[in-house]
Design a protein around this motif. Structure first.
Motif, PDB file in Angstrom:
ATOM      1  N   ARG A 294      12.478  -9.463 -11.588  1.00  0.00           N
ATOM      2  CA  ARG A 294      13.735  -8.996 -11.083  1.00  0.00           C
ATOM      3  C   ARG A 294      14.886  -9.646 -11.447  1.00  0.00           C
ATOM      4  NH1 ARG A 294      13.260  -5.977  -6.098  1.00  0.00           N
ATOM      5  NH2 ARG A 294      14.695  -7.364  -5.217  1.00  0.00           N
TER       6      ARG A 294
ATOM      7  N   GLY B 228      18.913  -9.620 -10.845  1.00  0.00           N
ATOM      8  CA  GLY B 228      20.222  -9.341 -10.079  1.00  0.00           C
ATOM      9  C   GLY B 228      21.238  -9.301 -11.293  1.00  0.00           C
TER      10      GLY B 228
ATOM     11  N   SER C 248      23.337 -12.412 -11.406  1.00  0.00           N
ATOM     12  CA  SER C 248      22.587 -13.615 -11.438  1.00  0.00           C
ATOM     13  C   SER C 248      22.933 -14.356 -12.839  1.00  0.00           C
ATOM     14  CB  SER C 248      20.936 -13.185 -11.777  1.00  0.00           C
ATOM     15  OG  SER C 248      20.974 -12.502 -13.038  1.00  0.00           O
TER      16      SER C 248
ATOM     17  N   VAL D 272      18.348  -5.445 -10.484  1.00  0.00           N
ATOM     18  CA  VAL D 272      19.033  -5.462  -8.912  1.00  0.00           C
ATOM     19  C   VAL D 272      20.344  -5.138  -8.712  1.00  0.00           C
ATOM     20  CG1 VAL D 272      18.660  -6.476  -6.582  1.00  0.00           C
ATOM     21  CG2 VAL D 272      16.989  -6.876  -8.336  1.00  0.00           C
TER      22      VAL D 272
ATOM     23  N   SER E   8      22.589  -9.078  -1.986  1.00  0.00           N
ATOM     24  CA  SER E   8      21.524  -9.117  -2.985  1.00  0.00           C
ATOM     25  C   SER E   8      22.221  -8.967  -4.525  1.00  0.00           C
ATOM     26  CB  SER E   8      20.573  -7.840  -2.928  1.00  0.00           C
ATOM     27  OG  SER E   8      21.358  -6.717  -3.409  1.00  0.00           O
TER      28      SER E   8
ATOM     29  N   LYS F  54      21.563 -11.460  -6.778  1.00  0.00           N
ATOM     30  CA  LYS F  54      21.480 -12.814  -7.429  1.00  0.00           C
ATOM     31  C   LYS F  54      20.269 -13.159  -7.757  1.00  0.00           C
ATOM     32  CE  LYS F  54      25.611 -15.197  -5.992  1.00  0.00           C
ATOM     33  NZ  LYS F  54      26.334 -16.174  -4.897  1.00  0.00           N
ATOM     34  N   GLU F  55      19.265 -12.326  -7.794  1.00  0.00           N
ATOM     35  CA  GLU F  55      17.908 -12.473  -7.764  1.00  0.00           C
ATOM     36  C   GLU F  55      17.494 -12.712  -9.476  1.00  0.00           C
ATOM     37  OE1 GLU F  55      19.100  -9.834  -6.532  1.00  0.00           O
ATOM     38  OE2 GLU F  55      18.069  -9.757  -4.595  1.00  0.00           O
ATOM     39  N   LEU F  56      16.599 -13.688  -9.494  1.00  0.00           N
ATOM     40  CA  LEU F  56      15.980 -13.880 -10.876  1.00  0.00           C
ATOM     41  C   LEU F  56      14.482 -14.717 -10.636  1.00  0.00           C
ATOM     42  CD1 LEU F  56      16.525 -14.107 -14.088  1.00  0.00           C
ATOM     43  CD2 LEU F  56      17.316 -16.443 -13.720  1.00  0.00           C
ATOM     44  N   GLU F  57      13.763 -13.635 -10.693  1.00  0.00           N
ATOM     45  CA  GLU F  57      12.460 -13.910 -10.439  1.00  0.00           C
ATOM     46  C   GLU F  57      11.261 -13.327 -11.160  1.00  0.00           C
ATOM     47  OE1 GLU F  57      13.387 -13.488  -6.502  1.00  0.00           O
ATOM     48  OE2 GLU F  57      12.842 -11.271  -6.091  1.00  0.00           O
TER      49      GLU F  57
ATOM     50  N   THR G  81       8.191 -11.162 -10.765  1.00  0.00           N
ATOM     51  CA  THR G  81       7.632 -10.586  -9.517  1.00  0.00           C
ATOM     52  C   THR G  81       6.147  -9.992  -9.779  1.00  0.00           C
ATOM     53  OG1 THR G  81       8.626  -8.513 -10.608  1.00  0.00           O
ATOM     54  CG2 THR G  81       9.839  -9.584  -8.548  1.00  0.00           C
TER      55      THR G  81
END
Ligand SMILES: [Zn+2]
Length: 113
Positions: free
Chosen positions: A32, A34, A37, A67, A101, A103-106, A108
């Motif tokens: 994911r 953002g 990000s 995102v 939301s 800023k996601e960097l994950e 998943t």
């Protein structure tokens, strides 16, 4: 291009987890990302191709879920998508730095074998 460094670290973690599960190959990885990000999805895909070479993730399918940015206005509680680098509430014009939301960097999900 800092995406290569990010991808190298992400892959390191993914490969560690895959090995913990006794897997010999990673089939698919999903992240994911953002829009706030600071990571460019195309650059990240390219970084994956580079960083995965010679690892158990070499032939994995890599997917990115983008995102969108969402802000929450501090004054009126309105949720909105910022259209510019200045996050101005469209309802009351308060400048808000309250990012809900984006800023996601994950990592998943991961499929291994
Ligand atoms: Zn507002």
């Amino acid at each position: 291009m800092h995406e290569v460094g990010i991808m190298e670290r992400t892959l390191e973690i993914a490969i560690d987890r895959a090995r913990e599960r006794g897997a010999s190959q990673i089939h698919a990885l999903k992240m994911r990302v953002g829009v706030l990000s600071g990571v460019v999805p195309d650059a990240l895909s390219f970084a994956f191709d580079v960083a995965a070479q010679g690892t158990i993730a070499e032939n994995a399918r890599f997917e990115i879920e983008s995102v969108p940015a969402r802000c929450l206005c501090d004054r009126c509680g309105q949720e909105f998508e910022p259209v510019d680098i200045i996050f101005e509430c469209p309802n009351c014009h308060q400048i808000s730095a309250n990012v809900a939301s984006g800023k996601e960097l994950e990592l998943t999900s991961m499929e291994v074998a």
